[in-house]
Design a protein around this motif. Structure first.
Motif, mmCIF file in Angstrom:
data_model
loop_
_atom_site.group_PDB
_atom_site.id
_atom_site.type_symbol
_atom_site.label_atom_id
_atom_site.label_comp_id
_atom_site.label_asym_id
_atom_site.label_seq_id
_atom_site.Cartn_x
_atom_site.Cartn_y
_atom_site.Cartn_z
ATOM 1 N N THR A 88 -24.365 -4.286 -5.404
ATOM 2 C CA THR A 88 -23.896 -3.942 -4.059
ATOM 3 C C THR A 88 -22.409 -4.245 -3.960
ATOM 4 O OG1 THR A 88 -26.072 -4.423 -3.123
ATOM 5 C CG2 THR A 88 -24.203 -4.372 -1.600
ATOM 6 N N CYS A 89 -21.669 -3.311 -3.359
ATOM 7 C CA CYS A 89 -20.213 -3.429 -3.282
ATOM 8 C C CYS A 89 -19.727 -3.221 -1.855
ATOM 9 C CB CYS A 89 -19.544 -2.388 -4.188
ATOM 10 S SG CYS A 89 -20.106 -2.431 -5.904
ATOM 11 N N ALA A 90 -18.568 -3.830 -1.558
ATOM 12 C CA ALA A 90 -17.908 -3.657 -0.265
ATOM 13 C C ALA A 90 -16.510 -3.104 -0.502
ATOM 14 C CB ALA A 90 -17.824 -4.982 0.487
ATOM 15 N N PRO A 91 -16.126 -2.022 0.185
ATOM 16 C CA PRO A 91 -14.779 -1.469 -0.002
ATOM 17 C C PRO A 91 -13.695 -2.504 0.282
ATOM 18 C CG PRO A 91 -16.156 0.055 1.252
ATOM 19 C CD PRO A 91 -16.924 -1.231 1.136
ATOM 20 N N SER A 92 -12.638 -2.491 -0.523
ATOM 21 C CA SER A 92 -11.462 -3.331 -0.302
ATOM 22 C C SER A 92 -10.338 -2.405 0.127
ATOM 23 C CB SER A 92 -11.095 -4.077 -1.590
ATOM 24 O OG SER A 92 -9.942 -4.860 -1.400
ATOM 25 N N VAL A 93 -9.997 -2.466 1.408
ATOM 26 C CA VAL A 93 -9.078 -1.496 2.000
ATOM 27 C C VAL A 93 -7.676 -2.090 2.094
ATOM 28 C CG1 VAL A 93 -8.645 0.018 3.971
ATOM 29 C CG2 VAL A 93 -11.011 -0.547 3.319
ATOM 30 N N LEU A 94 -6.725 -1.413 1.476
ATOM 31 C CA LEU A 94 -5.334 -1.873 1.501
ATOM 32 C C LEU A 94 -4.701 -1.557 2.848
ATOM 33 C CD1 LEU A 94 -2.946 -3.059 -0.113
ATOM 34 C CD2 LEU A 94 -2.376 -0.723 -0.803
ATOM 35 N N GLN A 95 -4.102 -2.586 3.474
ATOM 36 C CA GLN A 95 -3.469 -2.431 4.775
ATOM 37 C C GLN A 95 -1.976 -2.153 4.616
ATOM 38 O OE1 GLN A 95 -5.625 -2.657 7.638
ATOM 39 N NE2 GLN A 95 -6.956 -2.501 5.843
ATOM 40 N N PRO A 96 -1.327 -1.579 5.657
ATOM 41 C CA PRO A 96 0.111 -1.292 5.567
ATOM 42 C C PRO A 96 0.975 -2.516 5.270
ATOM 43 C CG PRO A 96 -0.855 -0.143 7.436
ATOM 44 C CD PRO A 96 -1.917 -1.049 6.890
#
Length: 428
Positions: A88-96
């Motif tokens: 199971t994975c969780a997205p790692s979202v790059l912020q500005p």
């Protein structure tokens, strides 16, 4: 996509995971890589990048390549069902602003035939109050950029007419926590940087200072005594203070506190000691783990072991998150690289891709190198070296870590430009 090919899931893109992602046979396997960063960091180059020796982006490589047929997910592995063969994975979202935010609302599962667990470790602050909030770390290129930006800020604030000379001295005191190779090399690069900026910031001459703090009785603990003594003498010559048996109590904005000396003003505290397992490794149950660092244990063929020491077939573990049962190998890039290259060879050479009885892994100890400033270094191997020869070997060795000729050429060009015109931070 050819679903008849075995599906290999690689968790992590550090030294081990990156080599696997780039060298596994993508005509034989379907390859998926899960990592929270889309690039791989050349960790031996980060101290140089943090002090402006070359553009920091030269210290990393992208995971995605046009010629590589792999699937990449910018995500964190959060849990695994090793019986059902899913992660199971969780997205790692790059912020500005450069931060990564884990999106726990949009979890997804990845199925596999073979899983290779190599997520690496995370920073261990030993629950020191204020360390996570106020310290600078050195594991990623973003960390190196943050240190460089902080150094530039400190130099400029110290130059303001409203800053007293005493306060400027406090601002330009850099405390490095950790006397291992990372802390030592960062301190060495800082001495070189401050030597150069004394020409660009002549009004600050004599104010910058560096102190290394380590709870151990000696720095460079694994090195021979003669090399440790040489490192200490070199640091003393460069004005670097080394405080061993130093117990950090807490970190505040602008200061660290030790049991021995109380409050010590510092413009920046760089934390270069300690590793702990990531949440994913800690979440793995029913598997054998070491008692010291909580690393998952494998047999000599890198196959992960259950609690009862039986083998989990088609589950491999390597890198800083894993160790071979009863071996106690160090958490170094060299170990991770050798294990990854071993596993690549085993998997790629198997006719079906599913290995039955591979030969055991054998670790070959290479020489150990540390930079101590100026044109000086220490090397421990079959023959111990110090001085300029060791420095040249360290520089060439740092270049040798890069996996592409493009990076090598650009770093060499940067070194040449620095000789002519100074570092990016301290132009002549």
């Amino acid at each position: 996509m050819d679903s008849t090919r075995p599906h290999i899931l690689v968790i992590g893109a550090g030294w081990a995971g990156y080599i696997l992602s780039q060298q596994l046979d993508d005509t034989k396997f379907r390859i998926t890589v899960v990592s929270p960063h889309q690039t791989f960091a050349y960790t031996p180059l980060l101290a140089s990048a943090a002090t402006g020796l070359f553009f920091s982006r030269l210290a990393e490589e992208p995971i995605r390549r046009a010629h590589r047929h792999i699937t990449y997910y910018r995500a964190l592995a959060t849990s695994a069902d090793l019986t059902r063969k899913t992660v199971t994975c969780a997205p790692s979202v790059l912020q500005p602003d450069g931060r990564d935010v884990v999106d726990t609302e949009n979890l997804f599962a990845v199925e596999y035939d073979i899983v290779i667990i190599a997520p690496g470790c995370v920073n261990q602050t030993f629950n020191t109050p204020g360390a996570a909030e106020h310290c600078f770390f050195l594991k990623t290129v973003s960390d190196a950029e943050a240190i460089k930006a902080k150094l530039l800020s400190l130099l400029e604030v110290a130059s303001l007419p409203t800053t007293t000379r005493e306060h400027a001295k406090e601002l330009l005191h850099i405390a490095v926590v950790g006397g291992g190779p990372t802390g030592v090399e960062l301190s060495a690069e800082l001495t070189d940087l401050f030597d150069e900026v004394s020409k660009t910031y002549p009004h600050l001459a004599g104010l910058p200072s560096i102190t290394i703090h380590d709870v151990a009785p000696e720095i460079l603990g694994v090195f021979h005594a003669k090399l440790k003594t040489h490192a200490l003498q070199t640091f003393k010559k460069h004005g670097v203070e080394v405080k061993t048996n130093s117990h950090i109590l807490k970190i505040d904005e602008g200061a660290l506190y030790t049991k021995e000396d109380g409050r010590i003003p510092a413009g920046m505290v760089a934390w270069a000691t300690g590793n702990k397992q990531c949440d994913f490794v800690e979440s793995l149950h029913g598997v054998s783990k070491g008692t010291r660092l909580g690393r998952v244990l494998t047999d000599q063929r890198l196959r992960m072991l259950k609690d009862d020491q039986s083998i989990l077939e088609n589950v491999y573990a390597l890198g800083d998150a894993a160790d071979i049962y009863d071996r106690g190998l160090p958490t170094t890039a060299e170990v991770a690289v050798q294990k990854a290259e071993y596993l690549v060879n085993i998997l790629n050479s198997s006719p079906s891709g599913l290995v039955q009885s591979p030969s055991p892994f054998t670790y070959k100890q290479r020489r150990m190198v540390a930079y101590v400033g100026g044109t000086d270094g220490v090397i421990m191997g079959k023959q111990d070296w110090t001085g300029e020869a060791a420095w040249l070997a360290w520089r060439s060795g740092s270049l040798g870590w890069t996996r592409s000729w493009r990076r090598k050429a650009m770093i060499l060009a940067s070194w040449a430009w620095n000789l002519l015109g100074g570092r990016e931070i301290a132009r002549r």
